[in-house]
Design a protein around this motif. Structure first.
Motif, PDB file in Angstrom:
ATOM      1  N   UNK A  48      -5.027  -5.901   9.433  1.00  0.00           N
ATOM      2  CA  UNK A  48      -3.577  -6.159   9.626  1.00  0.00           C
ATOM      3  C   UNK A  48      -2.801  -5.111  10.307  1.00  0.00           C
ATOM      4  N   UNK A  49      -2.875  -3.831   9.163  1.00  0.00           N
ATOM      5  CA  UNK A  49      -2.328  -2.510   9.764  1.00  0.00           C
ATOM      6  C   UNK A  49      -2.610  -2.013  10.947  1.00  0.00           C
ATOM      7  N   UNK A  50      -3.962  -1.942  11.337  1.00  0.00           N
ATOM      8  CA  UNK A  50      -4.374  -1.644  12.732  1.00  0.00           C
ATOM      9  C   UNK A  50      -3.707  -2.493  13.549  1.00  0.00           C
ATOM     10  N   UNK A  51      -3.447  -3.924  13.511  1.00  0.00           N
ATOM     11  CA  UNK A  51      -3.212  -4.722  14.390  1.00  0.00           C
ATOM     12  C   UNK A  51      -1.581  -4.526  14.787  1.00  0.00           C
ATOM     13  N   UNK A  52      -0.819  -4.101  13.623  1.00  0.00           N
ATOM     14  CA  UNK A  52       0.584  -4.095  13.975  1.00  0.00           C
ATOM     15  C   UNK A  52       0.793  -2.573  14.634  1.00  0.00           C
ATOM     16  N   UNK A  53      -0.323  -1.687  14.287  1.00  0.00           N
ATOM     17  CA  UNK A  53       0.126  -0.287  15.372  1.00  0.00           C
ATOM     18  C   UNK A  53      -0.516  -0.473  16.582  1.00  0.00           C
TER      19      UNK A  53
END
Length: 812
Positions: free
Chosen positions: A664-669
């Motif tokens: 999820x953190x990679x997706x937001x980035x």
């Protein structure tokens, strides 16, 4: 005497002569000794003495709670649960509970307290209902009297005063009766610690009242043991199943597991019973999944699955604790002759535990030929301690093979936990195929070293394969090579000590011969600091963040002022509470600082791979990600994932959630490809909540849409929609949202398919046109070649005629 004649004869033959002087004996026999008596509550064998320092001591206080009736033979008054469920074909579980070691099996004080509180609450509720019913009855009586007075002309001032006085007197008597009943009920909760004692003479003919009271006390102890068996342990198993929904964190290692079940009032000897309940829950899940595949409506698929890591952790802890006793017996046999070569015995023992079979001679030769660095023979010989152990005899230590080691461990597990292993010892024919690959060898090796004080060289060991158990029975007495753990890998063996004031469930801790932060002397009991911490925890649960922060800081300050160092287990828990209070109060800077201190103290006390360090990484990750420091937060998420797999194996329920958080953190980035990679890892891991699996599927579908893979997104979203429909129904908002996403993805997939079909058709037409053009070009090229060949052939035909003309001219 209360003991039997046989027991009294044994005591007489083995009695030691007291070393008291004649004056002390005379004082004991005087009349003052009879007057200075007190009434004590404790075990019958408890005694008081006056030491040489003139202080009074209480000795042999062996128990403060009743003996566990589940571990008492049914013939001697036990519950008979173990005997009733015994399988005659089981060869590792003893058929009887007649074992002197089980005499010391007592109930935990947490269980007694919880059971007493439960009974008091039930009693108060029943009393409240009775008082409510009595008040309603009296109200009805008054109403009926009022109605009668109204019928005869209304209430007059000439009311009978004696009638009112009688009513008040009855109310006072009822209150007194309730108070007396409450006091009597509380006295009934005092449990006798001297029940089910062996070798006792019957007191029926001596004191009938005491005999009847003893039977009542034994029945109370049996009810308490039945409550533990029938209510507490099934309730714990249910809580473990629902752990993903109720926020309960499953223990990550054996130490946290011990503390966890002790808080519930369950002794470690019930690991076998808990494992049986876990097996039953897993079998129910498998049966429900098969029924769903076969569209059988008789078995309903539950939302929460039984965590596979729970059974794996229980068996790992049972094997580790049994291995400790088995290894101790190996080191003690033949007068301790194994102490001459302890590294050989320990290395062979550990190699047998972390393997699934023994190598053949050919396999060993092939593996040794591929080794780059051979073991130094001088280093091996240096591990032999000359003249140690054996009491001077010439018998060498016996190093057993893998089959013998596992046979001893299975018998020890069967004796101590009355359980048959189903995950370990893959050569066992009773192990089912579905359970064979779930043995946790790395956590097992780690836990055995903790329980025995063994220190190994830090490197990667080839666990889970085949082993070589080296033998020390050669005539030369030199050590032989073992695999995957060699004798040179054994660095040290530390003694384990138990501190009387230990505050955690792991009472035995290694005692190094140098200064250590984890010294058990730091386990001091501070009642005021403990009360401060409990008050802070209570205020935290109630939402009073300011008071929780104040109490936890004060508790940490009290501990640190006494031990003169922040390296204390209770200080780390105070720091955890402080960090949580700052986090919920949106004070992220102080939350991160407190979490960093919590992590440092936890690692200093228990190492980087302890359960407290794992919790500290969780606190750090949550605080950093909430504060927007994604890069640092991802480092702690990766540390969490590594520690979880190292300590609990790949089936731990939190691993999937951790992978999902990273994705999820990679997706937001905006790094969609990396997000997809972690989403797929999260979906491949074991997940105990099927709704979390739906969330992962939906996130994966959204990421696939971002990269233009609409068909794959549609297939994954369709599976999520089916799960939502099965567990939440068609009218739930999540189900409707998933249905809309399915329709959108299907439309996008169809449009993409049409565009792709048009593109493929154009590409096909282009390829066909190119093929036709190639054919035309080839035909033209073939025609040109044909013309060239014809010209060449004509030239060849004309050339001989010209030559003939020239010859004729020359002849003329």
């Amino acid at each position: 005497y209360p003991l039997t004649d046989e027991k009294m004869l044994y005591i007489k033959n083995h009695r030691s002569t007291p070393l008291a002087s004649a004056e002390e004996k005379a004082e004991c026999k005087g009349e003052d000794a009879k007057k200075n008596t007190i009434t004590s509550c404790g075990p019958v064998e408890m005694k008081g003495i006056v030491g040489s320092d003139k202080r009074k001591y209480v000795l042999d206080c062996t128990r403060l709670t009743p003996r566990d009736a589940n571990w008492v033979p049914k013939l001697h008054g036990g519950t008979g649960y173990w005997e009733d469920k015994l399988d005659d074909t089981n060869e590792v579980v003893p058929p009887s509970l007649n074992d002197d070691e089980w005499i010391m099996c007592v109930l935990r004080p947490e269980l007694v307290t919880q059971y007493a509180e439960m009974k008091i609450n039930n009693f108060l509720q029943e009393r409240a209902l009775k008082m409510k019913q009595a008040s309603e009855d009296s109200k009805e009586v008054r109403n009926s009297e009022v109605s009668q007075d109204a019928a005869v002309g209304g209430i007059t001032d000439t009311t009978d005063e004696s009638k009112v006085e009688d009513k008040n007197k009855n109310v006072g008597e009822s209150k007194d009766n309730l108070a007396n009943a409450e006091e009597e009920y509380i006295r009934s909760l005092q449990y006798n610690v001297n029940v089910f004692l062996p070798s006792l003479r019957s007191i029926e003919t001596i004191d009938k009242d005491a005999y009847d009271q003893l039977h009542k006390d034994e029945e109370e102890a049996r009810e308490l043991a039945r409550h533990l068996w029938d209510t507490v342990m099934p309730a714990l198993t249910k809580d473990i199943r629902l752990s993903s929904g109720n926020g309960l964190q499953i223990p990550a290692d054996g130490k946290s597991l011990t503390e966890f079940i002790h808080q519930r009032g369950i002794n470690c000897r019930y690991f076998g019973r808990l494992a049986e309940l876990a097996q039953k829950e897993e079998q129910d899940d498998v049966a429900a999944e098969k029924a769903m595949e076969n569209k059988d409506a008789r078995l309903k698929l539950q939302r929460y699955k039984m965590p596979l890591s729970w059974l794996e952790l229980l068996e790992c802890e049972m094997v580790a604790r049994a291995a400790k006793h088995v290894l101790d017996s190996y080191m003690r046999e033949q007068g301790g002759v194994a102490s001459a070569q302890p590294a050989q015995t320990i290395a062979s023992f550990l190699s047998a535990l972390v393997s699934i079979g023994e190598e053949s001679a050919a396999e060993t030769e092939i593996r040794m030929s591929n080794l780059r660095d051979a073991l130094d023979e001088d280093d091996m010989n240096a591990l032999t301690m000359c003249g140690a152990g054996g009491n001077g005899d010439a018998v060498r230590a016996t190093v057993r093979g893998r089959a013998d080691v596992w046979a001893d461990i299975e018998r020890e597990v069967g004796r101590r936990y009355r359980y048959t292993l189903c995950l370990y010892n893959g050569s066992n024919t009773k192990v089912k195929d579905a359970l064979k690959n779930r043995a946790l060898f790395t956590p097992l090796l780690r836990r055995i070293c903790q329980r025995t004080g063994i220190r190994l060289v830090g490197k990667k060991y080839d666990v889970g394969g085949k082993c070589v158990c080296g033998g020390a029975n050669s005539t030369s007495g030199r050590l032989t090579y073992s695999y995957p753990i060699a004798p040179v890998d054994i660095l040290d063996i530390l003694p384990l000590i138990k501190h009387a004031a230990a505050v955690s469930g792991e009472t035995f801790v290694p005692c190094p011969f140098y200064g250590s932060a984890g010294s058990p002397s730091l386990h001091v009991l501070l009642s005021d600091a403990k009360a401060m911490y409990e008050h802070g925890h209570a205020h935290m649960n109630a939402g009073n963040l300011s008071l929780a922060l104040e109490y936890s800081q004060e508790a940490a300050s009290l501990y640190q002022r006494v031990v003169e160092t922040p390296l204390h287990s209770q200080i780390s828990r105070c720091l955890k509470l402080i960090s949580a209070a700052h986090f919920h109060g949106d004070d992220h800077a102080h939350s991160i600082a407190s979490a960093a201190k919590y992590l440092a103290v936890s690692v200093s006390l228990g190492g980087f791979d302890c359960a407290e360090a794992l919790n500290a990484h969780i606190s750090m990750a949550n605080s950093l990600l909430t504060a927007g420091r994604v890069k640092q937060g991802l480092k702690h998420l990766r540390a969490m994932q590594f520690l979880m797999e190292l300590m609990t194996g790949p089936n731990y329920s939190e691993i999937s959630s951790t992978y999902y958080k990273i994705g999820a953190q990679y997706y937001e980035c905006g790094r969609v490809d990396d997000a997809l990679r972690f989403y797929k890892l999260a979906a491949a891991c074991t997940n105990d909540d099927r709704m979390i699996g739906c969330i992962i599927s939906r996130s994966t579908a959204m990421a696939l849409v971002r990269v233009g893979k609409f068909k794959e997104a549609y297939e994954i979203e369709k599976k999520a929609y089916q799960s939502y429909t099965a567990f939440l129904g068609d009218e739930h908002d999540a189900t409707k949202a998933s249905l809309n996403a399915v329709m959108q993805f299907m439309q996008l997939a169809v449009e993409q398919g049409k565009v792709k079909a048009v593109q493929e058709q154009k590409l096909t037409e282009q390829k066909a046109a190119d093929a036709v053009a190639d054919q035309i070009i080839k035909a033209d090229e073939d025609a040109d070649e044909g013309k060239k060949k014809k010209k060449k052939s004509k030239k060849k035909k004309k050339k001989p005629a010209a030559v003939a003309a020239q010859d004729s001219e020359q002849s003329d």
